[in-house]
Design a protein around this motif. Structure first.
Motif, mmCIF file in Angstrom:
data_model
loop_
_atom_site.group_PDB
_atom_site.id
_atom_site.type_symbol
_atom_site.label_atom_id
_atom_site.label_comp_id
_atom_site.label_asym_id
_atom_site.label_seq_id
_atom_site.Cartn_x
_atom_site.Cartn_y
_atom_site.Cartn_z
ATOM 1 N N VAL A 1 0.841 -1.201 0.000
ATOM 2 C CA VAL A 1 0.000 0.000 0.000
ATOM 3 C C VAL A 1 0.874 1.248 0.000
ATOM 4 O O VAL A 1 0.623 2.202 -0.747
ATOM 5 N N PHE A 2 1.903 1.267 0.836
ATOM 6 C CA PHE A 2 2.794 2.419 0.875
ATOM 7 C C PHE A 2 3.500 2.625 -0.460
ATOM 8 O O PHE A 2 3.618 3.760 -0.955
ATOM 9 N N VAL A 3 3.986 1.552 -1.060
ATOM 10 C CA VAL A 3 4.698 1.675 -2.336
ATOM 11 C C VAL A 3 3.759 2.168 -3.426
ATOM 12 O O VAL A 3 4.105 3.068 -4.206
ATOM 13 N N ILE A 4 2.568 1.605 -3.492
ATOM 14 C CA ILE A 4 1.631 1.979 -4.555
ATOM 15 C C ILE A 4 1.195 3.433 -4.406
ATOM 16 O O ILE A 4 1.167 4.193 -5.387
ATOM 17 N N ILE A 5 0.845 3.846 -3.183
ATOM 18 C CA ILE A 5 0.331 5.203 -2.985
ATOM 19 C C ILE A 5 1.424 6.244 -3.198
ATOM 20 O O ILE A 5 1.266 7.183 -3.989
ATOM 21 N N TRP A 6 2.547 6.099 -2.510
ATOM 22 C CA TRP A 6 3.573 7.140 -2.583
ATOM 23 C C TRP A 6 4.357 7.089 -3.889
ATOM 24 O O TRP A 6 4.555 8.123 -4.533
ATOM 25 N N PHE A 7 4.789 5.904 -4.305
ATOM 26 C CA PHE A 7 5.519 5.816 -5.572
ATOM 27 C C PHE A 7 4.603 6.157 -6.738
ATOM 28 O O PHE A 7 5.014 6.832 -7.689
ATOM 29 N N GLY A 8 3.359 5.694 -6.679
ATOM 30 C CA GLY A 8 2.416 6.023 -7.750
ATOM 31 C C GLY A 8 2.147 7.513 -7.828
ATOM 32 O O GLY A 8 2.068 8.087 -8.916
ATOM 33 N N ALA A 9 2.000 8.168 -6.671
ATOM 34 C CA ALA A 9 1.774 9.612 -6.677
ATOM 35 C C ALA A 9 2.980 10.364 -7.234
ATOM 36 O O ALA A 9 2.828 11.361 -7.947
ATOM 37 N N VAL A 10 4.181 9.877 -6.926
ATOM 38 C CA VAL A 10 5.386 10.517 -7.467
ATOM 39 C C VAL A 10 5.439 10.376 -8.979
ATOM 40 O O VAL A 10 5.753 11.329 -9.707
ATOM 41 N N VAL A 11 5.121 9.194 -9.483
ATOM 42 C CA VAL A 11 5.143 8.976 -10.939
ATOM 43 C C VAL A 11 4.110 9.862 -11.633
ATOM 44 O O VAL A 11 4.385 10.463 -12.678
ATOM 45 N N ILE A 12 2.915 9.964 -11.062
ATOM 46 C CA ILE A 12 1.877 10.814 -11.654
ATOM 47 C C ILE A 12 2.314 12.274 -11.648
ATOM 48 O O ILE A 12 2.082 13.016 -12.616
ATOM 49 N N LEU B 1 -11.736 5.827 -1.061
ATOM 50 C CA LEU B 1 -11.350 4.418 -1.115
ATOM 51 C C LEU B 1 -11.087 3.866 0.284
ATOM 52 O O LEU B 1 -11.313 2.681 0.538
ATOM 53 N N THR B 2 -10.591 4.700 1.178
ATOM 54 C CA THR B 2 -10.417 4.260 2.565
ATOM 55 C C THR B 2 -11.771 3.975 3.201
ATOM 56 O O THR B 2 -11.930 2.992 3.951
ATOM 57 N N VAL B 3 -12.758 4.823 2.918
ATOM 58 C CA VAL B 3 -14.114 4.567 3.400
ATOM 59 C C VAL B 3 -14.668 3.285 2.791
ATOM 60 O O VAL B 3 -15.329 2.479 3.471
ATOM 61 N N ALA B 4 -14.386 3.054 1.502
ATOM 62 C CA ALA B 4 -14.838 1.822 0.849
ATOM 63 C C ALA B 4 -14.218 0.597 1.506
ATOM 64 O O ALA B 4 -14.881 -0.433 1.683
ATOM 65 N N MET B 5 -12.945 0.689 1.897
ATOM 66 C CA MET B 5 -12.284 -0.435 2.569
ATOM 67 C C MET B 5 -12.938 -0.718 3.913
ATOM 68 O O MET B 5 -13.133 -1.876 4.300
ATOM 69 N N VAL C 1 -5.877 0.494 -9.317
ATOM 70 C CA VAL C 1 -5.077 -0.527 -8.649
ATOM 71 C C VAL C 1 -5.439 -0.604 -7.167
ATOM 72 O O VAL C 1 -5.585 -1.696 -6.595
ATOM 73 N N ILE C 2 -5.591 0.553 -6.527
ATOM 74 C CA ILE C 2 -5.982 0.557 -5.116
ATOM 75 C C ILE C 2 -7.376 -0.052 -4.949
ATOM 76 O O ILE C 2 -7.626 -0.838 -4.018
ATOM 77 N N SER C 3 -8.285 0.283 -5.851
ATOM 78 C CA SER C 3 -9.642 -0.269 -5.774
ATOM 79 C C SER C 3 -9.631 -1.780 -5.955
ATOM 80 O O SER C 3 -10.381 -2.506 -5.280
ATOM 81 N N TRP C 4 -8.790 -2.262 -6.847
ATOM 82 C CA TRP C 4 -8.703 -3.711 -7.074
ATOM 83 C C TRP C 4 -8.177 -4.432 -5.840
ATOM 84 O O TRP C 4 -8.652 -5.513 -5.491
ATOM 85 N N MET C 5 -7.209 -3.837 -5.163
ATOM 86 C CA MET C 5 -6.697 -4.421 -3.927
ATOM 87 C C MET C 5 -7.798 -4.492 -2.861
ATOM 88 O O MET C 5 -7.886 -5.476 -2.108
ATOM 89 N N ILE C 6 -8.640 -3.467 -2.804
ATOM 90 C CA ILE C 6 -9.715 -3.445 -1.816
ATOM 91 C C ILE C 6 -10.787 -4.482 -2.166
ATOM 92 O O ILE C 6 -11.281 -5.210 -1.296
ATOM 93 N N LEU C 7 -11.141 -4.570 -3.440
ATOM 94 C CA LEU C 7 -12.208 -5.480 -3.868
ATOM 95 C C LEU C 7 -11.804 -6.944 -3.710
ATOM 96 O O LEU C 7 -12.629 -7.797 -3.344
#
Length: 217
Positions: free
Chosen positions: A104-115, A142-146, A206-212
């Motif tokens: 989760v940390f890698v996807i959120i922070w690294f993904g935000a940096v890439v964007i 998405l946190t609320v969805a989780m 990607v985050i939504s898929w991890m939650i689902l």
């Protein structure tokens, strides 16, 4: 000039204007410093600022509220909360869910940096930390969805449970994507907005898929 020495000014004639120059005068606001305020006031002011940003994400509109006074406290809290709720999944039953927390940390922070880098390369005017702030705060739906999915899974995993989770995650995914694009709309060239929105779409997908696909042990 001859004759000027004989000209005199009557004492009854009022003289307008200020001839004195104030030295060292300043307003109370100019002397105000956060170093002089109590720690409680500082914490309460920061909490109110974070709360206002959450409200802006809940009611997304074309605004620069998240860009003026950016911070990373809200994204950090959301990232930790989402990682903790994703921890303990049955994707890898040999451990205690630690990889999920790191993912989760890698996807959120690294993904935000890439964007953000993609946005800057396409000519965006938003700064690095402003983009991280917006993308991080928009993870809140998405946190609320989780949280809702965890509550639904307490009743059992089945077809009805999956349909409910699919609807909730899909709605919150669209909410996150629309909120982030609403805040970042004015920072991109008009002819390149699609190239910026597409990575944001993948980021939240990607985050939504991890939650689902999350299932507790």
């Amino acid at each position: 000039f001859p004759g000027l020495a004989d000209v005199s000014i009557s004492q009854d004639i009022p003289v307008e204007g200020e001839i004195t120059v104030p030295v060292g005068s300043s307003s109370p606001d100019e002397d105000y410093s956060t170093l002089d305020e109590p720690v409680k006031d500082t914490i309460m002011r920061d909490l109110k600022a974070v709360g206002k940003k959450f409200v802006h994400v809940m009611y997304p509109r074309k605004s620069s509220a998240l860009l003026r006074d950016w911070d990373l406290w809200g994204p950090l809290v959301l990232c930790v909360s989402l990682a903790l709720m994703l921890q303990g999944g049955s994707a890898d039953s040999k451990d205690d869910g630690g990889p999920q927390f790191a993912e989760v940390f890698v996807i959120i922070w690294f993904g935000a940096v890439v964007i953000t880098l993609n946005s800057k390369l396409l000519g965006g005017t938003i700064s690095f930390f402003q983009s991280l702030c917006v993308l991080g705060y928009c993870v809140m739906p998405l946190t609320v969805a989780m949280l809702v999915c965890r509550l639904v899974l307490l009743a059992g995993a089945g077809t009805v449970s999956f349909i409910i989770r699919l609807i909730v995650v899909g709605a919150m995914f669209g909410w996150s994507t629309l909120a982030s694009t609403a805040f970042l709309a004015d920072s991109q060239p008009p002819n390149r907005k699609a190239l910026v929105v597409y990575p944001i779409f993948l980021f939240y997908f990607v985050i939504s898929w991890m939650i689902l696909t999350f299932t507790p042990q």
